[in-house]
Design an enzyme around this catalytic site. Structure first.
Site, PDB file in Angstrom:
ATOM      1  N   LYS A  77       0.781  -1.428   0.099  1.00 22.17           N
ATOM      2  CA  LYS A  77       0.409   0.091   0.177  1.00 22.17           C
ATOM      3  C   LYS A  77       1.274   1.248   0.496  1.00 22.17           C
ATOM      4  O   LYS A  77       1.659   1.425   0.759  1.00 22.17           O
ATOM      5  CB  LYS A  77      -1.001  -0.106   1.414  1.00 22.17           C
ATOM      6  CG  LYS A  77      -2.037   0.998   1.165  1.00 22.17           C
ATOM      7  CD  LYS A  77      -2.761   0.802   2.460  1.00 22.17           C
ATOM      8  CE  LYS A  77      -4.061   1.944   2.304  1.00 22.17           C
ATOM      9  NZ  LYS A  77      -4.915   2.006   3.698  1.00 22.17           N
ATOM     10  N   SER A 152      -9.328   2.067   3.412  1.00 20.73           N
ATOM     11  CA  SER A 152      -8.773   2.525   2.085  1.00 20.73           C
ATOM     12  C   SER A 152      -7.697   1.528   1.508  1.00 20.73           C
ATOM     13  O   SER A 152      -7.402   2.616   0.207  1.00 20.73           O
ATOM     14  CB  SER A 152      -7.757   3.907   2.930  1.00 20.73           C
ATOM     15  OG  SER A 152      -6.690   3.093   3.902  1.00 20.73           O
ATOM     16  N   SER A 176      -9.213  -0.762   7.232  1.00 21.78           N
ATOM     17  CA  SER A 176      -8.883  -0.641   6.165  1.00 21.78           C
ATOM     18  C   SER A 176      -8.084  -1.735   5.320  1.00 21.78           C
ATOM     19  O   SER A 176      -8.209  -2.012   3.706  1.00 21.78           O
ATOM     20  CB  SER A 176      -8.283   0.923   5.527  1.00 21.78           C
ATOM     21  OG  SER A 176      -8.924   2.357   5.512  1.00 21.78           O
TER      22      SER A 176
END
Ligand code: GLN
Length: 478
Positions: A77, A152, A176
């Site tokens: 990420k 997210s 997330s």
């Protein structure tokens, strides 16, 4: 043709294929290319990944001992620092920022022999539930490209969902990792707060943030956790508990005492089909010999407001360093502009709408006139939640609940009402508020064709039970 099932199987494949890492990397690079439209990767480390594969293949040929994740292809990420590579938090403000050191989790992955294939899109500064808040475009769910992958860590979830990497690391401040895992039909694990060092993770809300793992199986999540977990001199909140060999300690034959919150399953916002599937599944668990009890949890309605007060407060402080001077995009100034103007323009140009909303909200709840009414009050409720949870988990091995109230929604569907988006975090933010580990496992499919998961939570540092229960639940799926 190359195909991936589990890390263990992949490692048997490597034992019989001298150029196995090269085959795997070439395969993933072509899958990333084929799935470009999903917008899961912001950057692909093509050349480096190939070189690393060649190096690892050589290492194997030479019979040198390799780590537990030898040849495992991992995506990161865009909030996890990888030295010499851009880490932008999917924000314009950090668009050109290159990490100057490795996150501890990355260092450990590399030491264990992993291959890092690229950097995944996410909501800006990890704030969001749909990946629509990225400065670099939305990510699409591979099962239905009109739908969001969740957020997210949406790009990371899709990387694993669509077979563009074996594993991905995300971050989970309020869901997330678990929420996009639920929307994408994969496993998403958020360990105990502090279990994985936060060193090198761009901070959103430091007392909530935790690096988490996306995988296709519980077994793979366990193996990756055992590599990346542990104490760290660079993170004073990293847990000093010894790290068990999670992957070999999983056992699926035990019987457990499991609780679920009545209020969670009776919640009006919960999709009736999701509620129905979980109720039926509870019977399956009982038939398998587990004790499953409904218990009251009256604080459920307070958790979303408490989460948004505390995380925005922490974010307003954490993000103050991105001001165009210390870090990040610097605006061009007009004649007569002073330092204040420089901060204002740089931050207004660099941060997206959602990040600005949260900085403002956080600054408000910390301001002297409102501090006690919001921040202090929320801290008190957080304390209460921890005490009640400890009491429940003193009597039960695990808590189960839905991961998200609905399956993946359509891109654009929830953009007009931020509160509606916040409320959908009701089941995930709880684990971060109390610091316990939680996982979303892909057990169900909705009649609309989208997958959804079940969330399992245990006491702090009880990841072995968490993973063992989850493994059993996956076996009971069919
Ligand atoms: N959806 C939650 C939020 O917007 C969770 C984010 C996260 O875990 N990083 O804050």
């Amino acid at each position: 043709m190359f195909s991936f099932t589990t890390i263990k199987n992949y490692q048997s494949f490597l034992a019989t294929h001298a150029d196995g890492c090269k085959i795997a990397v070439d395969y993933y690079l072509s899958e990333i290319e084929n799935n470009k439209r999903l917008n899961s990767f912001l950057e692909v480390f093509t050349h480096e990944a190939r070189e690393r594969a060649a190096f690892l293949d050589e290492e194997r040929k030479a019979g040198k001992p390799s780590g537990k994740l030898h040849g495992v292809v991992v995506a990161l990420k865009d909030v996890i620092s990888y030295k010499g590579h851009i880490t932008s938090a999917s924000s314009k403000i950090l668009e050109n920022y290159t990490a100057v050191y490795n996150a501890t989790a990355v260092e450990k992955l590399l030491d264990a022999g992993a291959i890092i294939i690229g950097r995944n899109n996410c909501d800006e500064f990890a704030m969001g539930s749909s990946n629509e808040n990225s400065a670099f475009g939305a990510v699409k769910n591979a099962i239905d490209e009109n739908r969001v992958p969740g957020g997210s860590s949406g790009g990371s979830a899709v990387a694993v969902q669509a077979g563009m990497s074996m594993i991905a690391l995300g971050s989970d401040t309020g869901g997330s990792v678990r929420q996009p895992a639920d929307f994408c039909g994969i496993v998403g694990l958020k360990p105990t707060y502090g279990r994985v060092s936060r060193y090198g993770l761009i901070a959103y809300a430091s007392s909530f943030d935790q690096i988490g793992i996306f995988s296709k199986t519980v077994e793979d999540a366990a193996l990756v956790l055992e590599v990346i977990a542990g104490d760290d001199a660079f993170d004073s909140t990293a847990s000093q508990h010894p790290v068990p060999a999670y992957s070999s300690e999983i056992e699926s034959g035990k019987k457990y005492r499991i609780a679920y919150f009545k209020e969670a399953l009776e919640n009006k916002a919960l999709d009736t089909e999701i509620a129905g599937s979980i109720r039926t599944y509870i019977q399956t668990l009982q038939e398998d010999g587990h004790q499953v009890d409904a218990i009251d949890f009256e604080l459920l309605d307070y958790i979303v407001p408490v989460y948004y007060v505390l995380t925005t407060a922490e974010a307003s402080s954490n993000l103050s360093r991105f001001d165009g001077v210390k870090y990040g995009h610097r605006a061009k100034l007009a004649e007569g502009d002073d330092l204040n103007e420089l901060y204002k323009k740089s931050r207004s140009e660099g941060f997206g709408k959602e990040v600005q909303r949260r900085i403002i909200l956080g600054t408000f709840v910390l301001s002297s006139g409102y501090y006690d009414a919001y921040f202090t009050k929320a801290q008190q409720v957080r304390q209460l939640l921890s005490e009640q949870t400890r009491a429940i988990l003193g009597q039960y091995d695990a808590i189960i609940m839905p991961t998200v109230p609905t399956p993946a929604f359509k891109i654009g569907e929830k953009n007009d009402d931020p509160i509606e988006m916040f409320l959908a975090d009701i089941y995930t933010v709880f684990a971060n508020l109390v610091g316990i580990p939680a996982i979303s496992i892909p057990l169900f499919t909705h009649s609309n064709g989208m997958p959804f998961g079940l969330q399992v939570l245990t006491s702090q540092h009880k990841e072995v039970s968490l993973l063992s229960i989850s493994e059993r639940m996956m076996q009971l799926k069919n």
